[in-house]
Design a protein around this motif. Structure first.
Motif, PDB file in Angstrom:
ATOM      1  N   LYS B  46      -5.345 -11.619  -3.704  1.00 47.21           N
ATOM      2  CA  LYS B  46      -5.776 -10.329  -2.884  1.00 47.21           C
ATOM      3  C   LYS B  46      -5.524 -10.471  -1.534  1.00 47.21           C
ATOM      4  O   LYS B  46      -5.181  -9.398  -0.985  1.00 47.21           O
ATOM      5  N   ILE B  49      -1.839  -9.605  -0.737  1.00 43.01           N
ATOM      6  CA  ILE B  49      -1.682  -8.082  -0.834  1.00 43.01           C
ATOM      7  C   ILE B  49      -2.466  -7.335   0.255  1.00 43.01           C
ATOM      8  O   ILE B  49      -2.431  -6.023   0.385  1.00 43.01           O
ATOM      9  N   ASN B  50      -3.126  -8.085   1.155  1.00 41.14           N
ATOM     10  CA  ASN B  50      -3.929  -7.407   2.503  1.00 41.14           C
ATOM     11  C   ASN B  50      -5.345  -6.552   1.632  1.00 41.14           C
ATOM     12  O   ASN B  50      -5.339  -5.370   1.983  1.00 41.14           O
ATOM     13  N   LEU B  51      -5.950  -6.897   0.614  1.00 35.38           N
ATOM     14  CA  LEU B  51      -6.822  -6.190   0.129  1.00 35.38           C
ATOM     15  C   LEU B  51      -8.154  -6.695   0.709  1.00 35.38           C
ATOM     16  O   LEU B  51      -9.189  -6.187   0.134  1.00 35.38           O
ATOM     17  N   ALA B  68       3.355  -3.754   0.289  1.00 33.55           N
ATOM     18  CA  ALA B  68       3.576  -2.830  -0.470  1.00 33.55           C
ATOM     19  C   ALA B  68       4.637  -2.535  -1.574  1.00 33.55           C
ATOM     20  O   ALA B  68       4.684  -2.736  -2.751  1.00 33.55           O
ATOM     21  N   TYR B  73       0.760  -6.127  -8.139  1.00 33.43           N
ATOM     22  CA  TYR B  73      -0.330  -6.662  -8.482  1.00 33.43           C
ATOM     23  C   TYR B  73      -0.791  -6.383  -9.703  1.00 33.43           C
ATOM     24  O   TYR B  73      -0.971  -5.148 -10.266  1.00 33.43           O
ATOM     25  N   GLY B  95       2.334   2.805 -11.516  1.00 32.84           N
ATOM     26  CA  GLY B  95       3.134   1.963 -10.937  1.00 32.84           C
ATOM     27  C   GLY B  95       4.140   2.616  -9.876  1.00 32.84           C
ATOM     28  O   GLY B  95       4.805   1.964  -9.039  1.00 32.84           O
ATOM     29  N   HIS B  97       3.735   5.422  -8.413  1.00 33.44           N
ATOM     30  CA  HIS B  97       3.111   6.465  -7.504  1.00 33.44           C
ATOM     31  C   HIS B  97       3.017   5.715  -6.070  1.00 33.44           C
ATOM     32  O   HIS B  97       2.653   6.367  -5.153  1.00 33.44           O
ATOM     33  N   GLY B  98       3.315   4.430  -5.729  1.00 32.46           N
ATOM     34  CA  GLY B  98       3.169   4.019  -4.580  1.00 32.46           C
ATOM     35  C   GLY B  98       4.502   4.516  -3.666  1.00 32.46           C
ATOM     36  O   GLY B  98       4.406   4.590  -2.568  1.00 32.46           O
ATOM     37  N   ALA B 147       2.814  -3.116 -13.620  1.00 33.47           N
ATOM     38  CA  ALA B 147       3.390  -3.736 -12.335  1.00 33.47           C
ATOM     39  C   ALA B 147       4.870  -3.801 -12.496  1.00 33.47           C
ATOM     40  O   ALA B 147       5.715  -3.796 -11.499  1.00 33.47           O
ATOM     41  N   GLN B 150       6.730  -1.032 -11.220  1.00 31.69           N
ATOM     42  CA  GLN B 150       7.097  -0.993  -9.555  1.00 31.69           C
ATOM     43  C   GLN B 150       8.252  -1.580  -9.151  1.00 31.69           C
ATOM     44  O   GLN B 150       8.648  -1.363  -8.185  1.00 31.69           O
TER      45      GLN B 150
END
Lengths: 295, 246
Positions: B46, B49-51, B68, B73, B95, B97-98, B147, B150
């Motif tokens: 996490k 990914i900067n969560l 991103a 993930y 996947g 929609h980013g 994933a 992506q």
């Protein structure tokens, strides 16, 4: 004179229909985000703002009511965020605390106003339980604007909202601005609630937000279909409740709306149950059994 | 070439769970993260990914990309509500929609990518199935397909093998090999030490901090395992350890 020629009836009916649709769809999204009670909290949190604005300006103009309720509800929204992030209080407790605290302050201000000599204060206590019958053209215009706003917002950001509702952590990992979407959603929710206060009131607002989608869940598993169905059930309840309150003396629209939604819920449950037993139709039996297996 | 490099990375929620991780993870490898419960394995993913609210130190990705677009993930399955009204295809489409702005709708290419990803995990036949009707292994494969959609060079998975059936496990192992052949980097939190050497190339051992990181045949020593698990060592019947060559 027929009801349909009565201008007042048309206004009330249009108003309740519009509110039903926007509350059912926006509320439906909140339920799926597992934030069912946030609408209830925001509705109660609107009260002190409206009362404060009245004390300051001695007016119940729709624009002023909307704006002050918006500020007050948002304050409640951030209070929940603050409590859950800065203290060890869990979300449900934080929501209960904010709901009661804001509502208590609102009630205090209301009783202060009612014991004062201020003018135009007659409609304020109606906010608690709603009074659809008092709606006029101006109120309905506001409702039209808000409903259009809420529905176009839903249509435009539907995919992102669904993604964030289903899996917020993943949405964040994609680089989506989750906080921004949540705030924008809260804003639309607050607008819907504030407009609904006049019809169903603070206390019953939650029912208008939550019951339609709950009924719909008996009948579909696709989110777009669920939202359409929720809107449909809300419209049915609006239609019946306005008729009842106009034709029978001393029958309030808001509570009737909620009761009819409750009846629709019970009917849906019973019909689903009967279908699953094969009592109603055997053709649909296989499909129902399939749906039951995954609950 | 390194896929991920961290320097003195510290991560946590209210307080730091992982401290001072300086690590270099090679590209095009299947990397396993192991450690006891509460060691900070999921926290590490996490954090990459900067969560997480708490993060100090530095992280760099392949070609200097941001998290991103560079990372895909796969969260643990339990983190979502599987009764949510949505079908398999729409979950995998998430996947894509980013890369889509809030007003944009998926186009034909996005649809093709979703179908391709479902094919790779053997779930194309289930595309219109409601997610509530899936088994645990199928849920996992849907998450992995999401994933894959992506198209990120690095994929982070949080316990992809937890609670899945043998069919899924075999499908995933085959998929991992295929991804490696395509120079994709995989970083997985993994629990089963018995399958570690068969499924992965590289191991990262953590317990509140970094214990060891390296190719499995070098890093997987009894000494390192004892340091990582501190006497809570799981059963190691079939485990082939590398004795320190002295």
């Amino acid at each position: 004179m027929s009801l349909w020629q009565d201008a007042n009836f048309i206004w009330v009916l249009t108003g309740t229909l519009l509110l039903g649709v926007s509350a059912a769809t926006i509320g439906g999204m909140a339920v799926l985000r597992q934030r069912a009670l946030i609408g209830d909290v925001l509705a109660h949190a609107a009260l002190p703002g409206i009362m404060m604005a009245f004390i300051l300006f001695e007016s119940t103009q729709p624009g002023l009511v909307v704006f002050s309720a918006l500020l007050s509800s948002l304050l409640g929204y951030y209070a929940i965020q603050f409590l859950t992030q800065q203290t060890k209080i869990k979300t449900d407790t934080a929501m209960a605390v904010v709901l009661s605290l804001f509502f208590a302050v609102g009630l205090m201000l209301l009783s202060f106003i009612q014991n004062s000599t201020m003018e135009n204060k007659s409609g304020l206590d109606k906010l608690l339980f709603g009074q659809a019958a008092a709606m006029n053209a101006n109120d309905v215009n506001w409702l039209i604007v808000i409903t259009l706003l809420a529905l176009s917002y839903l249509v435009i950001v539907f995919h992102k909202l669904r993604l964030i509702s289903f899996d917020p952590t993943y949405a964040q990992s994609l680089g989506l601005k989750v906080k921004r979407y949540e705030l924008s959603f809260a804003l639309v929710l607050v607008f819907t609630i504030v407009i609904g206060l006049q019809i169903v009131g603070v206390i019953l607002m939650a029912a208008a937000l939550l019951i339609p989608i709950s009924i719909a869940r008996f009948w579909s598993q696709s989110l777009p279909v669920l939202l359409w169905l929720a809107a449909l059930f809300a419209m049915i309840s609006a239609l019946i409740s306005t008729q009842l309150s106009m034709q029978i003396a001393n029958m309030p629209t808001g509570p009737w709306m909620v009761v009819i939604l409750g009846v629709l819920f019970a009917l849906s449950w019973a019909l689903r149950w009967a279908l699953s037993r094969g009592w109603v139709s055997t053709k649909k039996h296989a499909q129902t059994a399939g749906n039951q297996a995954d609950v | 070439m390194n896929a991920i490099e961290t320097q003195r990375l510290s991560l946590g929620y209210n307080q730091f769970i992982l401290k001072n991780i300086s690590i270099q993870l090679p590209a095009a490898q299947r990397i396993a993260i192991i450690g006891p419960n509460g060691a900070g394995k999921s926290t590490f993913l996490k954090g990459l990914i900067n969560l997480l609210p708490l993060r100090q130190g530095q992280v760099r990705f392949l070609d200097g990309a941001n998290p991103a677009p560079a990372l895909a993930y796969v969260p643990q399955r339990e983190e979502v509500d599987w009764d949510f009204p949505i079908n398999v295809f729409d979950v995998v489409m998430m996947g894509r929609h980013g890369q889509l702005k809030f007003w944009q709708r998926p186009n034909k290419q996005d649809h093709d990518l979703v179908r391709e990803s479902l094919e790779k995990v053997g779930m194309l036949d289930f595309a219109s199935r409601q997610i509530s009707q899936l088994s645990g292994g199928q849920q996992q494969r849907v998450f992995i397909a999401r994933a894959l959609a992506q198209q990120a060079p690095i994929t982070l998975m949080d316990e992809p093998f937890a609670g899945v059936d043998m069919t899924t496990e075999n499908a995933l192992v085959a998929l991992f090999a295929e991804l490696k052949a395509q120079n994709q980097t995989l970083v997985c939190v993994h629990h089963d030490l018995n399958t570690l050497a068969r499924y992965f190339d590289w191991v990262v051992m953590i317990n509140g901090g970094l214990i060891a990181s390296g190719p499995i045949h070098q890093a997987l020593t009894l000494d390192n395992l004892q340091k990582t698990f501190e006497g809570r060592l799981p059963l190691l019947e079939n485990l082939q350890l590398t004795e320190p060559s002295l």
